[in-house]
Design a protein around this motif. Sequence first.
Motif, PDB file in Angstrom:
ATOM      1  N   LYS A 194      65.347  32.960  57.975  1.00  0.00           N
ATOM      2  CA  LYS A 194      65.176  31.567  58.403  1.00  0.00           C
ATOM      3  C   LYS A 194      65.912  30.694  57.390  1.00  0.00           C
ATOM      4  O   LYS A 194      65.408  30.444  56.294  1.00  0.00           O
ATOM      5  CB  LYS A 194      63.699  31.198  58.469  1.00  0.00           C
ATOM      6  N   LEU A 195      67.113  30.279  57.756  1.00  0.00           N
ATOM      7  CA  LEU A 195      68.009  29.612  56.806  1.00  0.00           C
ATOM      8  C   LEU A 195      68.597  28.327  57.387  1.00  0.00           C
ATOM      9  O   LEU A 195      69.787  28.047  57.248  1.00  0.00           O
ATOM     10  CB  LEU A 195      69.143  30.569  56.411  1.00  0.00           C
ATOM     11  N   GLU A 243      76.905  32.173  52.282  1.00  0.00           N
ATOM     12  CA  GLU A 243      77.703  33.366  52.535  1.00  0.00           C
ATOM     13  C   GLU A 243      77.426  34.055  53.870  1.00  0.00           C
ATOM     14  O   GLU A 243      78.284  34.791  54.366  1.00  0.00           O
ATOM     15  CB  GLU A 243      77.468  34.377  51.398  1.00  0.00           C
ATOM     16  N   ASN A 244      76.237  33.839  54.433  1.00  0.00           N
ATOM     17  CA  ASN A 244      75.836  34.671  55.577  1.00  0.00           C
ATOM     18  C   ASN A 244      75.539  33.951  56.872  1.00  0.00           C
ATOM     19  O   ASN A 244      75.360  34.612  57.898  1.00  0.00           O
ATOM     20  CB  ASN A 244      74.594  35.506  55.192  1.00  0.00           C
ATOM     21  N   LEU A 245      75.475  32.624  56.881  1.00  0.00           N
ATOM     22  CA  LEU A 245      75.111  31.924  58.118  1.00  0.00           C
ATOM     23  C   LEU A 245      76.072  32.258  59.257  1.00  0.00           C
ATOM     24  O   LEU A 245      75.655  32.478  60.393  1.00  0.00           O
ATOM     25  CB  LEU A 245      75.057  30.415  57.881  1.00  0.00           C
ATOM     26  N   VAL A 262      71.285  20.960  52.417  1.00  0.00           N
ATOM     27  CA  VAL A 262      70.235  21.843  51.908  1.00  0.00           C
ATOM     28  C   VAL A 262      70.785  22.755  50.814  1.00  0.00           C
ATOM     29  O   VAL A 262      70.161  22.931  49.761  1.00  0.00           O
ATOM     30  CB  VAL A 262      69.628  22.680  53.063  1.00  0.00           C
ATOM     31  N   ILE A 263      71.952  23.328  51.044  1.00  0.00           N
ATOM     32  CA  ILE A 263      72.576  24.198  50.043  1.00  0.00           C
ATOM     33  C   ILE A 263      72.813  23.437  48.745  1.00  0.00           C
ATOM     34  O   ILE A 263      72.517  23.923  47.646  1.00  0.00           O
ATOM     35  CB  ILE A 263      73.906  24.764  50.583  1.00  0.00           C
ATOM     36  N   ALA A 287      69.217  31.899  45.249  1.00  0.00           N
ATOM     37  CA  ALA A 287      69.412  33.028  46.167  1.00  0.00           C
ATOM     38  C   ALA A 287      69.479  32.556  47.612  1.00  0.00           C
ATOM     39  O   ALA A 287      70.329  33.006  48.393  1.00  0.00           O
ATOM     40  CB  ALA A 287      68.299  34.047  45.990  1.00  0.00           C
ATOM     41  N   ILE A 288      68.587  31.646  47.981  1.00  0.00           N
ATOM     42  CA  ILE A 288      68.604  31.110  49.347  1.00  0.00           C
ATOM     43  C   ILE A 288      69.880  30.309  49.586  1.00  0.00           C
ATOM     44  O   ILE A 288      70.519  30.419  50.645  1.00  0.00           O
ATOM     45  CB  ILE A 288      67.358  30.237  49.604  1.00  0.00           C
ATOM     46  N   ALA A 289      70.296  29.496  48.605  1.00  0.00           N
ATOM     47  CA  ALA A 289      71.532  28.720  48.740  1.00  0.00           C
ATOM     48  C   ALA A 289      72.730  29.647  48.936  1.00  0.00           C
ATOM     49  O   ALA A 289      73.582  29.404  49.814  1.00  0.00           O
ATOM     50  CB  ALA A 289      71.729  27.841  47.511  1.00  0.00           C
TER      51      ALA A 289
END
Length: 206
Positions: A165-166, A199-201, A178-179, A192-194
């Motif tokens: 959930k990003l 990188e992965n969205l 947000v990032i 880590a979430i940023a």
Amino acid sequence: MFIPEPFKIKDEKIIYDLLCDYSFATLVSSKQDQLQATNLPLLLSKDKKSLIGHMAIANEQWKMLSGNSVLAIFHGPHHYISPSWYETKDAVPTWNYISLQVSGNFVPLDDEHQLVESLKHFVDTYETMESEYLLEHVDPNYLANLRKGIIGFKIEIHNIEAKAKLSQNHSTPRQSLVIEELKKIKSENALAIANWMQENLKNLKQ
């Protein structure tokens, strides 16, 4: 696990990488309406068909598990997302996170060789390249006594569910905000979430 389609991780490589990167899990089981849980590391087997673990003999949970279904919950990074980071005041707080759930059958490792090999697998996985520790160097009598106090097991994997959930349900400009804010916090989870969002969205949308 409830996973809206935009939050579902479908890429097997990403899933297996997450299981390796965040291998400390919560093992949950139920018998006769009694729930039990144990926190412990679980390693993905080389053939990716099972999870390998160990539990204290004194832990009552394993005694009810042989041949039964269990659920292993893996938590990746997570962080609070403030609505103040958005371009509008019409928003509410939320939480971004990565989580996996693995279900399967619990099988005790009764064979002594299998138990020793699984212990070596743990050492090889977690010790750094610079470490000089080897299980083979441990006094055999000490190791034999240790083995009397633990039960080795594998979980034969039946199903894996993975969720990231990003902020996929928000616009690209808002995701960028947000990032940016997460990076300012500089905590391990926030960074880590940023990084995951950055990188992965795009990969998660495929």
